[in-house]
Each structure stands twice: as structure tokens, then as C-alpha cells.
Scaffold this motif. Structure first.
Motif, PDB file in Angstrom:
ATOM      1  N   GLN A   4       5.344   7.532 -15.937  1.00 18.48           N
ATOM      2  CA  GLN A   4       4.206   8.063 -15.201  1.00 18.48           C
ATOM      3  C   GLN A   4       2.973   8.090 -16.105  1.00 18.48           C
ATOM      4  O   GLN A   4       3.036   8.558 -17.240  1.00 18.48           O
ATOM      5  CB  GLN A   4       4.497   9.488 -14.705  1.00 18.48           C
ATOM      6  N   GLU A  19      -2.000   9.171  -9.879  1.00 22.25           N
ATOM      7  CA  GLU A  19      -0.763   9.097 -10.657  1.00 22.25           C
ATOM      8  C   GLU A  19      -0.181   7.696 -10.514  1.00 22.25           C
ATOM      9  O   GLU A  19       0.081   7.235  -9.400  1.00 22.25           O
ATOM     10  CB  GLU A  19       0.238  10.141 -10.170  1.00 22.25           C
ATOM     11  N   GLU A  21       2.855   5.369 -11.082  1.00 27.53           N
ATOM     12  CA  GLU A  21       4.303   5.355 -11.321  1.00 27.53           C
ATOM     13  C   GLU A  21       4.743   3.915 -11.533  1.00 27.53           C
ATOM     14  O   GLU A  21       4.447   3.041 -10.702  1.00 27.53           O
ATOM     15  CB  GLU A  21       5.054   5.960 -10.137  1.00 27.53           C
ATOM     16  N   GLY A  35       0.066   1.056  -2.999  1.00 26.42           N
ATOM     17  CA  GLY A  35      -0.730   2.275  -3.037  1.00 26.42           C
ATOM     18  C   GLY A  35      -2.177   2.045  -2.670  1.00 26.42           C
ATOM     19  O   GLY A  35      -3.073   2.677  -3.231  1.00 26.42           O
ATOM     20  N   ASN A  67       3.290   1.953  -8.395  1.00 29.28           N
ATOM     21  CA  ASN A  67       2.801   2.731  -7.258  1.00 29.28           C
ATOM     22  C   ASN A  67       1.613   3.574  -7.691  1.00 29.28           C
ATOM     23  O   ASN A  67       1.678   4.328  -8.668  1.00 29.28           O
ATOM     24  CB  ASN A  67       3.910   3.640  -6.717  1.00 29.28           C
ATOM     25  N   ALA A  69      -0.521   6.537  -6.620  1.00 34.94           N
ATOM     26  CA  ALA A  69      -0.469   7.669  -5.697  1.00 34.94           C
ATOM     27  C   ALA A  69      -1.666   8.601  -5.931  1.00 34.94           C
ATOM     28  O   ALA A  69      -2.136   8.736  -7.071  1.00 34.94           O
ATOM     29  CB  ALA A  69       0.837   8.434  -5.906  1.00 34.94           C
ATOM     30  N   PRO A  70      -2.175   9.234  -4.856  1.00 34.24           N
ATOM     31  CA  PRO A  70      -1.718   9.188  -3.468  1.00 34.24           C
ATOM     32  C   PRO A  70      -2.098   7.878  -2.792  1.00 34.24           C
ATOM     33  O   PRO A  70      -3.135   7.284  -3.106  1.00 34.24           O
ATOM     34  CB  PRO A  70      -2.430  10.374  -2.818  1.00 34.24           C
ATOM     35  N   ALA A  71      -1.274   7.471  -1.845  1.00 38.67           N
ATOM     36  CA  ALA A  71      -1.421   6.154  -1.245  1.00 38.67           C
ATOM     37  C   ALA A  71      -2.550   6.075  -0.230  1.00 38.67           C
ATOM     38  O   ALA A  71      -2.910   4.982   0.194  1.00 38.67           O
ATOM     39  CB  ALA A  71      -0.103   5.748  -0.573  1.00 38.67           C
TER      40      ALA A  71
END
Length: 507
Positions: A4, A19, A21, A35, A67, A69-71
Motif C-alpha cells: 500500500q 490509496e 494498492e 480505479g 488499484n 482507491a477510492p474508485a
């Protein structure tokens, strides 16, 4: 393995925490980014992998999923390159970062692995502090800008390998610090000065009033009278930026990529002069993803519109709300953004289509009225001072002494602003031009004779209620320049004479 990394996405003038990932697993060699990334973020895959290889790291084998995030927040720009690369290195166990969760990381990668500067570094630094991060890993060219945020370690990064070694604890990088008081202690050198303008003493007086109260101003005169020359020297008599104003202005200029490499703050008031072919999106901001326009870039400074009637009427009308509210709200499919826009409007125009004064013009009265009609009454009402700029006399051109310098005029302006700051302490108003009806009622009181004078002027010149308020605000500023608490009879008389376009009498 899952890693992360923490980054930030700039939307409008604010940054949102992101964030990242990264999951590295078995399977066919493949890298996918999900994302809601835009094209620039999707292209980072090729930049990141090439930069890793050229920095001495190996190409990750197996399936790697990234990924963001938030998507539901759209990720734009190349600032995610560095955190993505570090996330891949951690997930593929090529590095063992000890401090990865303590820092917010942003930066664009070159194919060599070098870290390039990004836009919005100050906004990102403010977000890192709000998120409680220990520090910020940022490109070296952006470090000074981010370092103006107190309580945050700003670590300048030059390349990907340096960032990886720092997070592993193998190298130490000295955080950047900026002495803000030292920045403001040095007076910026002025390339222009009011003393260079020969003659036009009445216009200089009016511009001093405009600077002292933050009033919108319109210069009316034939070509060659010095309108543009005077306009470009208005910022030299404005009070210096406060720290809060400098931070707000720097945020906007940083987001638009207008800061020089290594520049920490915008220390002088902006002066923006868009061409008359500018669109409403160029002036207010917009495009598919709303970005600041010229009026926001002029925040806490001057927006100069030369040849005002040549601007499209639809473009000029869009400024009515920002002039009143000090901000602009733009709604697009990508979302709604609000940008600050507390600027002084300074405009210039010819009195007739052929540029001559009305009594000398070959244009017919109908043509002159059509020319003036390109500027609507509601917009004119929002301009406090209408100033006639006559032709310069030959005697003035030959004078050796040209009058007061900008520094002398600025000293009087600063003193008048101090009176206003003391008057409006605890309120959102920062100058006379921003007074609302409540402040006008409390701080602008006229004696019976002066009130009758203003009543007669309203009736004779058919002035609007908004023009009435503007006259009171200008009179309040004139009294402040004279160091008077009460508004005198002559203050209102002088303020009334600056409504020449309402009367359509000049020359």
C-alpha cells in the motif's frame, strides 16, 4: 504480495487522499491499473516499467494489479508514477520499505528513472499534513513550494532509486525547509514605476483610490494616452500580499503549472491580461475537467481587460457573479468546482469606435451608442470608477520630473488598507469594495447636506441603486486616504465624478 502506498489527486484547488494498492501474484505476466484512471495514468504503466528497468530493478513477473482507491474519484496526470513504481517494487519484494506508510508520495517518472516536477505541489502538501503523514516525498523542483507548509517533512527526490533507498532506510535525505519570513522580508524588484508615467495626475489619483479600496476601474480615453501603461503599473501601488493571500494565490498558480522550478511562493500580486478573443472557459475556467481560468489566476491581484468592448458580450456577462461574490462556480459533467476569484477588475476602452473623443469622432451618435452598448448596464454598475484618460499635453511630455514614485503612493495605500483592516476586524470583508449592505449601514454615514447632494445626483444622472452603493464605497476609501473617520462633503463629490459613463459625459 500486497503493498500500500499513499498519494493524492488534485481536483479543483484541493487534493484528495488516494490509496494505491499493488498486488503481485502468479500467472501470465500482465500489469493492469484500475480505479478510474485517465489516459495519462494508464500510460504510466509503460513509463514505470521502463524507469524501473533503467534504475537497476527487474521487470516484475506474473500478474500485477494496481488499484487506485477510492474508485469514484477520477485520477488524472502523471503524478502517480513514483508511488506506483514504489508500490510495485514493494509488492514484488525487490525492496523492503520501512517507512512506506508514513509518507505521502507523488512524482512523475522519466524513462531514465529521474523524477520530474508535478502540478499542485502546495495543495498536495496541505493534504499530507491534514492526513497526519510524517512527511511528503516529492520531486526536488517542487520541494521549496511544498516546504511552506509547517509541520511536515518535505523530502526532495531526484530519482526512483534514491526514493527506494530512502524508504528502506539505507540513505538519509535532508528535508527541505523554507524561511517564509525571509521570503517576505525581501522586496520584489519592480520593473515598472508610476514615476515613469508623464502627466495624467488625475488618473494616478483615481488609481490610488482604486488600489486603496480594491475598487473595479474603467479607463476611457483615445489611443496613445497611456491607458495600458498606467494599468501595468497598478500592481506596483497595491499593498503587499499577506501570507494567507500568498498561499491561496500560490495554490492556484501551482495547479496551473505557472510556478518556476524551485519557486516557493507567489510574492507579488498577479496581473493577468487576457486577449479580447478569450472564451468564457478561458476567462472563468472550465473544459471537461474544470480548471482555474484567468479570473482565478488574478485572485488577490488585477485582471486587466484591454479594449473592453471588443470582448464577446457573453464572456463579459459571465463575470457579473464573480465580481459580486468573489468566487466562480463551474458545473460540468465531471463535477462542480468552486474557485476563488477576489480580483480587481481594471478595464480600458476607447470612447468611440474610431478611438477619438465624441466631439472629434466621425462616428455617428448611433454608432457611438452601439459601441458603448456592447458593455451592459449591469456590468458597468459593478465598476466603481470610470476614469477619463485625456491626451497628454506636450508640456508634460517635456518635463524632467514626472511625479511621485510607486513606493510613495503605495505607502498611502497601505495606510488606508490598515484603517480598513482595523474597521472590518472579525469580518469576512477585507477592503471597502467588498462591503455589503450591513457594513455600508454601519460604517458609511452621511450628514444631512451630503445625503441631499447624493440624492440630487441620483435623480439628475438616473443612477441605479448599485451605483449608489458604489459611490458610498468609493467615498469611504477617499476618506480613509485622507485619514478621516467621517465622510466629508468633498469625498462624495469626488466619488460622484467617477461615474462618467453612467452620465455619458466626458471630454
Amino acid at each position: 504480495m500486497l503493498a500500500q502506498v499513499f498519494a493524492a489527486a488534485v481536483q479543483g484547488i484541493d487534493a484528495h487522499p488516494i490509496e494505491i494498492e499493488v498486488d503481485s501474484n502468479f500467472g501470465a505476466t500482465f500489469l493492469v491499473i484500475v480505479g478510474l484512471p485517465d489516459a495519462a495514468v494508464k500510460e504510466s504503466r509503460d513509463r514505470v516499467l521502463t524507469a524501473m528497468t533503467n534504475s537497476g530493478f527487474r521487470f516484475p513477473m506474473g500478474r500485477t494489479t494496481i488499484n487506485l482507491a477510492p474508485a469514484d474519484i477520477r485520477k488524472e496526470g502523471p503524478s502517480f508514477d513514483l508511488p506506483i513504481a514504489l508500490g510495485i517494487l514493494a509488492a514484488s519484494e525487490q525492496i523492503e520499505p520501512k517507512f512506506l506508510d508514513q509518507y505521502l508520495i507523488v512524482g512523475e517518472l522519466a524513462l531514465t528513472g529521474a523524477v520530474r516536477p508535478i502540478k499542485g505541489a502546495l495543495t498536495v502538501a496541505l493534504r499530507a499534513r491534514a492526513e497526519g503523514r510524517k512527511g511528503l516525498l516529492i520531486p526536488k523542483d517542487n520541494a521549496a513550494e511544498a516546504a511552506v507548509v509547517d509541520g511536515l517533512q518535505v523530502v526532495p527526490i531526484q530519482n526512483l532509486r534514491e526514493a527506494a533507498l530512502f524508504l528502506e532506510g539505507q540513505v538519509s535525505i535532508q528535508p527541505i525547509s523554507v524561511d517564509i519570513s525571509a521570503l517576505f522580508a525581501v522586496d520584489p524588484t519592480e520593473e515598472a514605476d508610476m514615476a515613469e508615467v508623464k502627466g495624467q495626475e488625475s488618473v494616478k489619483r483615481a488609481l490610488e483610490i482604486a488600489a486603496a479600496g480594491g475598487h473595479n476601474t474603467l479607463l476611457i480615453g483615445p489611443p496613445g494616452t497611456g491607458k495600458s501603461m498606467l494599468a501595468k503599473r497598478l500592481p506596483t501601488i497595491l499593498p503587499p500580499l499577506t501570507l494567507d493571500e500568498a498561499l491561496e494565490t500560490t495554490k492556484i498558480h501551482s495547479i496551473c503549472g505557472l510556478l518556476e522550478p524551485g519557486q516557493a511562493l507567489v510574492r507579488t500580486r498577479p496581473f493577468r491580461s487576457p486577449h479580447h478573443t478569450a472564451s468564457d472557459a478561458g476567462l472563468l475556467g472550465g473544459n471537461a475537467n474544470p480548471t482555474p481560468g484567468e479570473i482565478s489566476l488574478a485572485h488577490h491581484g488585477v485582471l486587466f481587460l484591454d479594449e473592453l468592448p471588443e470582448f464577446k458580450r457573453s464572456v463579459l456577462e459571465t463575470m457579473r457573479q464573480p465580481l459580486e461574490e468573489g468566487r466562480v462556480t463551474i458545473s460540468r459533467a465531471a463535477g462542480t468546482m468552486t474557485f476563488p476569484a477576489q480580483f480587481m477588475l481594471l478595464a480600458a476602452m476607447n470612447p468611440t469606435p474610431d478611438g477619438k473623443m465624441p466631439h472629434e469622432s466621425r462616428s455617428s451618435p448611433r454608432e457611438i451608442q452601439a459601441y458603448l452598448g456592447r458593455i451592459s448596464g449591469p456590468l458597468l454598475d459593478r465598476i466603481d470608477l470610470h476614469i477619463e484618460v485625456p491626451a497628454v499635453k506636450f508640456a508634460d511630455l517635456g518635463k524632467a520630473s514626472t511625479g511621485e514614485s510607486s513606493s510613495v503612493i503605495r505607502a498611502r495605500v497601505v495606510e488606508a488598507r490598515r484603517r480598513q483592516q482595523a474597521r472590518f476586524q472579525g469580518r469576512k470583508v477585507n477592503c471597502n469594495a467588498r462591503m455589503g449592505s450591513r457594513e455600508l449601514k454601519q460604517f458609511v454615514q452621511l450628514d444631512e447636506m451630503t445625503a441631499q447632494l447624493l440624492k440630487n445626483a441620483m435623480s439628475e444622472y438616473n443612477l441605479s441603486a448599485r451605483a449608489y452603493d458604489r459611490i458610498l464605497k468609493v467615498a469611504r476609501t477617499i476618506a480613509d486616504l485622507a485619514d478621516r473617520d467621517a465622510i466629508a462633503h468633498e469625498d462624495v463629490l469626488e466619488a460622484i465624478q467617477y461615474r462618467s459613463l453612467d452620465r455619458q459625459l466626458w471630454g
